[in-house]
Design an enzyme around this catalytic site. Structure first.
Site, PDB file in Angstrom:
ATOM      1  N   CYS A  47       0.843  -1.204   0.000  1.00  0.00           N
ATOM      2  CA  CYS A  47       0.000   0.000   0.000  1.00  0.00           C
ATOM      3  C   CYS A  47       0.879   1.254   0.000  1.00  0.00           C
ATOM      4  O   CYS A  47       1.982   1.259   0.531  1.00  0.00           O
ATOM      5  CB  CYS A  47      -0.898  -0.004   1.236  1.00  0.00           C
ATOM      6  SG  CYS A  47      -2.055   1.395   1.278  1.00  0.00           S
ATOM      7  N   ASP A  49       0.421   3.784   1.710  1.00  0.00           N
ATOM      8  CA  ASP A  49       0.384   4.381   3.054  1.00  0.00           C
ATOM      9  C   ASP A  49       1.800   4.685   3.568  1.00  0.00           C
ATOM     10  O   ASP A  49       2.668   3.798   3.582  1.00  0.00           O
ATOM     11  CB  ASP A  49      -0.329   3.406   4.006  1.00  0.00           C
ATOM     12  CG  ASP A  49      -0.709   4.055   5.323  1.00  0.00           C
ATOM     13  OD1 ASP A  49       0.193   4.610   6.003  1.00  0.00           O
ATOM     14  OD2 ASP A  49      -1.897   4.029   5.681  1.00  0.00           O
ATOM     15  N   ARG A  51       2.927   4.956   6.387  1.00  0.00           N
ATOM     16  CA  ARG A  51       3.337   4.260   7.611  1.00  0.00           C
ATOM     17  C   ARG A  51       3.820   2.839   7.345  1.00  0.00           C
ATOM     18  O   ARG A  51       4.161   2.116   8.283  1.00  0.00           O
ATOM     19  CB  ARG A  51       2.162   4.224   8.598  1.00  0.00           C
ATOM     20  CG  ARG A  51       1.697   5.618   9.012  1.00  0.00           C
ATOM     21  CD  ARG A  51       0.340   5.566   9.665  1.00  0.00           C
ATOM     22  NE  ARG A  51      -0.687   5.105   8.733  1.00  0.00           N
ATOM     23  CZ  ARG A  51      -1.969   4.900   9.054  1.00  0.00           C
ATOM     24  NH1 ARG A  51      -2.370   5.114  10.299  1.00  0.00           N
ATOM     25  NH2 ARG A  51      -2.828   4.504   8.154  1.00  0.00           N
ATOM     26  N   HIS A 103      -2.171  -4.039   5.070  1.00  0.00           N
ATOM     27  CA  HIS A 103      -1.960  -3.616   6.459  1.00  0.00           C
ATOM     28  C   HIS A 103      -3.295  -3.325   7.131  1.00  0.00           C
ATOM     29  O   HIS A 103      -4.210  -2.792   6.504  1.00  0.00           O
ATOM     30  CB  HIS A 103      -1.039  -2.398   6.541  1.00  0.00           C
ATOM     31  CG  HIS A 103      -1.622  -1.153   5.942  1.00  0.00           C
ATOM     32  ND1 HIS A 103      -2.169  -0.139   6.707  1.00  0.00           N
ATOM     33  CD2 HIS A 103      -1.770  -0.758   4.657  1.00  0.00           C
ATOM     34  CE1 HIS A 103      -2.608   0.818   5.905  1.00  0.00           C
ATOM     35  NE2 HIS A 103      -2.385   0.479   4.656  1.00  0.00           N
ATOM     36  N   CYS A 106      -6.042  -0.024   6.938  1.00  0.00           N
ATOM     37  CA  CYS A 106      -5.856   0.536   5.583  1.00  0.00           C
ATOM     38  C   CYS A 106      -7.022   1.457   5.210  1.00  0.00           C
ATOM     39  O   CYS A 106      -8.189   1.024   5.175  1.00  0.00           O
ATOM     40  CB  CYS A 106      -5.732  -0.594   4.571  1.00  0.00           C
ATOM     41  SG  CYS A 106      -5.413   0.001   2.893  1.00  0.00           S
TER      42      CYS A 106
END
Ligand code: CO
Length: 216
Positions: A47, A49, A51, A103, A106
């Site tokens: 992803c 993302d 993080r 994750h 998400c």
């Protein structure tokens, strides 16, 4: 607002300078070696993302992990960006492992579970609504919305992993006898730990019959 800073991002350049310096301090030929060739053994599909920094969470250095990231780690069959990455990783780099990593928490998966639309991205997230629809009996039995959310994150990884396996690229590699294992993992933002979903696929016999291709 400091326009000059906005145009130049001095902090990032300073960080870069320090990083490049520290790499050379540890290994004088680091960049010389790196510029010659890349030889990663893994392809990571994850992803976007911020993080979930792929290299960092698996402790791999530059040159060791080939990476493709998009919103909610999707692998649609007709996505030429994803397919091109896969082809390069499998045919040219000859990676032995492909990791599809989702994750918990998400935002893309969460948005796909909501009724109100966000715009263009809903067309992308439609792939996750399809996964929900396929497994809605199991998902709607769950009373806790967090459990349902987490489960959909896992089911989405499994589906994207299968999408990778259904491509001509992977099936051609298997037909040639190239060792290639496709793994499904989940990253837990709250603990920093990875979880293996134990749904690894490494040969065509593991796929549903309709998806098996006879190609050389
Ligand atoms: Co995400």
């Amino acid at each position: 607002m400091d326009l000059k800073k906005m145009k130049k991002l001095p902090l990032l350049f300073e960080n870069n300078r320090l990083w490049a310096k520290s790499q050379v301090e540890q290994n004088a030929s680091f960049f010389k070696d790196m510029a010659k060739v890349q030889d990663p053994n893994y392809l990571w599909i994850g992803c976007s993302d911020s993080r979930v920094p792929a290299n960092e969470i698996v402790g791999l250095a530059a040159g060791e992990l080939f990476v493709h990231r998009n919103v909610a780690n999707l692998f649609p069959h007709t996505d030429f960006s994803a397919l091109s990455v896969l082809e390069y990783a499998v045919d040219l780099l000859q990676v032995e492992h492909i990791i599809v990593c989702g994750h918990y928490g998400c935002g893309g998966v969460k948005a796909a579970m909501q009724e109100h639309g966000l715009g263009l991205v809903d067309n992308w997230l439609r792939h996750i609504r399809d996964v929900y629809d396929r497994f809605k009996e199991e998902l709607e039995k769950m009373e806790d919305p967090i459990d349902r959310f987490n489960r959909l994150v896992e089911l989405n990884v499994r589906q994207q992993l299968l999408n990778v396996c259904h491509t001509t690229i992977i099936q051609k590699a298997w037909a040639k006898g190239q060792p290639l294992c496709v793994h499904g993992w989940i990253y837990d933002l709250e603990s920093g730990f990875l979880k293996d979903l134990n749904c690894c696929v490494s040969n065509v016999a593991q796929l549903e019959k309709i998806y098996r291709l006879e190609i050389m």
